[in-house]
Design a protein around this motif. Structure first.
Motif, PDB file in Angstrom:
ATOM      1  N   TYR A   1      -6.771   1.794   0.179  1.00  0.00           N
ATOM      2  CA  TYR A   1      -7.558   0.725  -0.428  1.00  0.00           C
ATOM      3  C   TYR A   1      -6.816  -0.003  -1.537  1.00  0.00           C
ATOM      4  N   ASP A   2      -5.533   0.308  -1.709  1.00  0.00           N
ATOM      5  CA  ASP A   2      -4.721  -0.395  -2.697  1.00  0.00           C
ATOM      6  C   ASP A   2      -4.429  -1.817  -2.242  1.00  0.00           C
ATOM      7  N   ASP A   3      -4.237  -2.694  -3.214  1.00  0.00           N
ATOM      8  CA  ASP A   3      -3.604  -3.964  -2.884  1.00  0.00           C
ATOM      9  C   ASP A   3      -2.178  -3.633  -2.466  1.00  0.00           C
ATOM     10  N   PRO A   4      -1.639  -4.339  -1.497  1.00  0.00           N
ATOM     11  CA  PRO A   4      -0.296  -3.975  -1.034  1.00  0.00           C
ATOM     12  C   PRO A   4       0.795  -4.362  -2.023  1.00  0.00           C
ATOM     13  N   VAL A   5       1.866  -3.579  -1.984  1.00  0.00           N
ATOM     14  CA  VAL A   5       3.118  -3.993  -2.593  1.00  0.00           C
ATOM     15  C   VAL A   5       3.697  -4.963  -1.575  1.00  0.00           C
ATOM     16  N   GLU A   6       3.967  -6.191  -1.982  1.00  0.00           N
ATOM     17  CA  GLU A   6       4.371  -7.222  -1.025  1.00  0.00           C
ATOM     18  C   GLU A   6       5.836  -7.593  -1.184  1.00  0.00           C
ATOM     19  N   GLY A   7       6.551  -7.502  -0.070  1.00  0.00           N
ATOM     20  CA  GLY A   7       7.953  -7.897  -0.032  1.00  0.00           C
ATOM     21  C   GLY A   7       8.898  -6.711  -0.122  1.00  0.00           C
ATOM     22  N   ARG A   8      10.000  -6.845   0.581  1.00  0.00           N
ATOM     23  CA  ARG A   8      10.993  -5.773   0.664  1.00  0.00           C
ATOM     24  C   ARG A   8      11.499  -5.352  -0.721  1.00  0.00           C
ATOM     25  N   GLN A   9      11.902  -6.310  -1.552  1.00  0.00           N
ATOM     26  CA  GLN A   9      12.455  -5.947  -2.860  1.00  0.00           C
ATOM     27  C   GLN A   9      11.413  -5.285  -3.739  1.00  0.00           C
TER      28      GLN A   9
ATOM     29  N   GLY B   1      10.836   3.382  -9.025  1.00  0.00           N
ATOM     30  CA  GLY B   1      10.092   3.530 -10.262  1.00  0.00           C
ATOM     31  C   GLY B   1      10.244   2.353 -11.198  1.00  0.00           C
ATOM     32  N   GLU B   2      10.682   1.220 -10.650  1.00  0.00           N
ATOM     33  CA  GLU B   2      10.937   0.038 -11.476  1.00  0.00           C
ATOM     34  C   GLU B   2       9.892  -1.058 -11.276  1.00  0.00           C
ATOM     35  N   GLY B   3       8.966  -0.853 -10.372  1.00  0.00           N
ATOM     36  CA  GLY B   3       7.982  -1.882 -10.078  1.00  0.00           C
ATOM     37  C   GLY B   3       6.692  -1.671 -10.839  1.00  0.00           C
ATOM     38  N   GLU B   4       5.771  -2.567 -10.598  1.00  0.00           N
ATOM     39  CA  GLU B   4       4.476  -2.544 -11.267  1.00  0.00           C
ATOM     40  C   GLU B   4       3.344  -2.167 -10.315  1.00  0.00           C
ATOM     41  N   ALA B   5       3.657  -1.575  -9.169  1.00  0.00           N
ATOM     42  CA  ALA B   5       2.647  -1.305  -8.154  1.00  0.00           C
ATOM     43  C   ALA B   5       1.643  -0.258  -8.624  1.00  0.00           C
ATOM     44  N   ALA B   6       0.376  -0.627  -8.570  1.00  0.00           N
ATOM     45  CA  ALA B   6      -0.684   0.322  -8.882  1.00  0.00           C
ATOM     46  C   ALA B   6      -0.676   1.423  -7.827  1.00  0.00           C
ATOM     47  N   GLY B   7      -0.827   2.667  -8.268  1.00  0.00           N
ATOM     48  CA  GLY B   7      -0.910   3.778  -7.334  1.00  0.00           C
ATOM     49  C   GLY B   7       0.425   4.307  -6.852  1.00  0.00           C
ATOM     50  N   ALA B   8       1.526   3.676  -7.259  1.00  0.00           N
ATOM     51  CA  ALA B   8       2.841   4.131  -6.816  1.00  0.00           C
ATOM     52  C   ALA B   8       3.131   5.507  -7.399  1.00  0.00           C
ATOM     53  N   SER B   9       3.805   6.312  -6.623  1.00  0.00           N
ATOM     54  CA  SER B   9       4.204   7.621  -7.126  1.00  0.00           C
ATOM     55  C   SER B   9       5.402   7.455  -8.053  1.00  0.00           C
TER      56      SER B   9
END
Length: 133
Positions: free
Chosen positions: A40-48, A56-64
């Motif tokens: 139910y997360d919003d997707p992380v969009e795009g390869r980069q 561990g450098e992104g802002e994705a909610a729910g990322a490990s």
């Protein structure tokens, strides 16, 4: 995609997760991938953005968070392949330290959609921690 193609992709996925090699991660996904750590997360969009998230450098909610070297292993197998869509199950094992005791085991289900080049363009993970691990 054939079952063998998906099995190979899953092996590459495990190796990329273990190595955190940006090129290995990048090779798995299409330019415009939508990647979800939870259904139910919003997707992380795009390869980069996926590469950044894995590192561990992104802002994705729910990322490990990034695992310490030698503390993760995984094994996943395709259970259904229908054209460009595949479902795989398996487990992720985490150790307290490299070569140490198993700390956690998660049972996983991945739902994936691939592009014509065999790169994943949609990825959604469902997982649950084993109660006895």
């Amino acid at each position: 995609m054939e079952r063998a193609d998906v099995a190979r992709w899953l092996e590459d996925y495990v190796e990329a997760w273990k190595s955190y090699d940006p090129e290995a991660i990048r090779a798995l996904f299409s330019d415009h991938v939508e990647y979800r750590y939870h259904p139910y997360d919003d997707p992380v969009e795009g390869r980069q953005a996926v590469v950044d998230s894995w590192l561990g450098e992104g802002e994705a909610a729910g990322a490990s968070t990034r695992d310490a070297d030698g503390t993760y292993d995984g094994s996943y197998q395709p259970v259904a392949v229908d054209g460009d869509v595949a479902v795989a199950t398996g487990s992720s094992v985490y150790r307290e330290a490299p070569g140490g005791a198993i700390d956690q085991i998660y049972d996983d289900c991945f739902v994936m959609r691939f592009d014509g080049d065999g790169r994943c363009r949609e990825f959604t993970e469902w997982f649950m921690k084993r109660p006895d691990a």
